[in-house]
Design a protein around this motif. Structure first.
Motif: not given
Lengths: 117, 117, 117, 117, 117, 117
Positions: A15-27, C99-103, C110-117
Motif C-alpha cells: 500500500i505504501e509503495e502504491r501511494l508513494k508512486a501516486f505521489h510521495p506527499d499523498l502517502e 483523490v487516490i482514485g484520480a492519481f 502512458k506519456g505522463f511521467a511519474s512525479s518522482e525524479p
C-alpha cells in the motif's frame, strides 16, 4: 500498535509503495494526517472506526479502498458478519445499488468466505 | 424495546405525525422496513448502528434526520463524545465541508452541551 | 484555435467517433454547448478551466473523461505538476478516496511521467 | 405478472443467484421491499418506473444495475429510443460526464442496436 | 502572508471562534492540515486554488463555506467576474441546479455587486 | 406551447427575473439549451420528463428547483399522486433521507393538497 499498522497489516509495504508512486506527499498526508492524527484518536475502538469507514466508502461508490477496510474490520477484531451487517444496515440510508456494489467487492476478495454455510 | 422506540424516544409521536403527513406509506415503510426489518437485525449493537447512520447522513449532506440520530446515539447508551469522534473520523473520507456542516447541526441542538469544559 | 481543438488535440477524431456512436445529439450538444458556448467564454484562461474540470471530475468519482482533461491541462500550457497540485488540493474538500482514485487514473496513462525524479 | 418477473425476465435466475451469493437477506429485501412493496404499487406504469430507475442510477454513477433496467424499459413496452431520450434529458440536471458514462454502458450491451440507421 | 490569513481576512477571528465552538480539534485540523499543509503548498497561485475550492463546494451542494471562498477569490486578487466564470463553467460538468444554487448564495452576499452594469 | 412556457406557467416572469439577476447568461443557457434544445426534444411526453426531473433533483439533495418541477408535473397533465408515486419509487434507489426531504418540500407548498382524504 498504530491503527495504520493494524489495518494495513501484511499489505503495508504494498500500500505504501502504491501511494508513494501516486505521489510521495499523498502517502505522507495519509500516514500523518489520516492515520496518525485522525485514526489514532482515542474514543472509538478501531473496529467501530473501520465499520464507519466502510459505510462512508459505500456512500462514495465503493472505491478500491473498500478492500483495505474490509480487511481492517477483521484486523481490528471484527468478523465477516460484522461487515455484512454494516452493509445491510446501509440500505435504508443509501439505497440498494450502492450496497449491491459493496457486496460485489466483498465477494470478489479471496480469503473472505461466503456468509452461507 | 424496539430500536425505533429507543431512537425516536419522546419524539416518537411527533416524528410519526410528520412522516404520516408526508405520506402514510412513507411512514409505514420506515417503520416496517427501515426499523423493524433492517434496524432490528441482531449482530451490531444499536450504538454502533447509530454512529453508522450519522456518518452516512453526513455523506448525504446533513439532512434533518441527523438530529434524530444524534439523539439516537445517546438513547442507545453513547455519549456526546462518541458523536464528536464519529464526525471527526469522517474528515479523511468525506472532507472538511461536510463535517463542518454536521457540527453546525449538532451545536444548534438544545440539550447537547458543547464539548468544551 | 478553439478550446475543443486544443483539449482534444490528436484524439479529436477518436473522441468524436466515440461520442457520435453513443448518440449523434450527445456529440452535438458537447460540441455546441459544452465547448463552443461554455468553454469558449473569455475570462478564465484554458489552463485554469482544465484544472477546474479535473477537480469536478474527481468529485464525480473519476469517470473516463478525466484522462481527456489531464491531457487538456498540458495542451493548455500546464504541467504534470499542475495536475498533481490540483489533485492534492482536492483532499481537504473531497477526502482521500476520491483523490487516490484520480492519481490511479493519472499514473495509468502512458506519456505522463511519474512525479518522482 | 409481477414487476420483478417482467424486469428480470430471462435473467431472473441469474440475478437471484448473484444476489443470494452476496447475501441471502439482500436478495430477500430486494424481492419483498424493492419489488413487491415499492415497484408493485399501482399509479405509475412500469415503463415510466423503469425510466425513473435509469436516471437515478445515472445520478449514482452508472452502477451495474443500469443494464438490468435498460432491459427493463424494453420489457415494460418501451424502446431503445425511450432510453436514449431519458439519458439525453438527464444532461441539464446531472451534467455530461454521468450521461456519457451511461451511454457507454448502453452501447456495450449486446442485443441493443445502435441508434444510428 | 499565509493563505489562511489572506482568505479569512477580516473574518478570521469570527471563523476561528465558530470552528472552535464546533470542536477545538476541528479548528486545529483545518488550520494545520487544510491550510498550513495543503493550501500553503507552492505550485498553484492562491486565486486558482480558490476557484478550485469554489467548484468543489458547488459539487458538494453549496455549503456555507462557499461564502468564505467567494471572498477568498477576491482576497487572492481575483474579481467577481472570475467567480461568475467559474460557476458558469461548472454547468456542463455538474448540471444547472447546483450552479443556480451557487449563484443564489453569491447574490445573497452583501459587498458583492451584481454582474449587471 | 413550449415546454418552458408550460412548466414555468404563471411563474415565468418571476423565474426569468431571478435567473437573470443571478447571471444573464445563466438564464440564456437555461432557456436555449436546457429548455429549447433538450426539453423540447420529441420522444418522451412532458409529464414523464417532469417526473424524471423530480427524481434527479431528489438525488441532488432537493434544491429549490424541485418546487418548479412539482408544479411542472401538474402543468403537464399529471397529478399530485403522480408526484407522490415518483417520490416513493425513489426509496429503493436513493434511500429514505433524500425522499423524506423531498416530501418536506412538497408539503410546504401552498396549492398542493395533502394526499390524505
Amino acid at each position: 500498535m498504530s491503527s495504520r499498522d493494524t489495518i494495513w497489516g501484511t499489505h503495508k509495504e504494498a500500500i505504501e509503495e502504491r501511494l508513494k508512486a501516486f505521489h510521495p506527499d499523498l502517502e505522507k498526508y495519509i500516514a500523518s494526517f489520516a492515520y496518525e492524527t485522525v485514526y489514532d484518536r482515542p474514543g472509538l475502538d478501531l473496529k467501530t472506526k473501520e465499520l464507519l469507514a466502510i459505510v462512508m466508502l459505500v456512500s462514495l461508490g465503493n472505491p478500491q479502498e473498500l478492500k483495505t477496510h474490509f480487511r481492517g474490520v477483521v484486523a481490528a477484531g471484527g468478523t465477516l458478519q460484522d461487515i455484512e451487517e454494516a452493509l445491510l444496515f446501509a440500505i435504508p440510508y443509501l439505497g440498494f445499488p450502492r450496497v449491491i456494489g459493496a457486496f460485489e467487492v466483498l465477494r470478489s476478495m479471496k480469503g473472505f468466505a461466503s456468509s452461507e454455510p
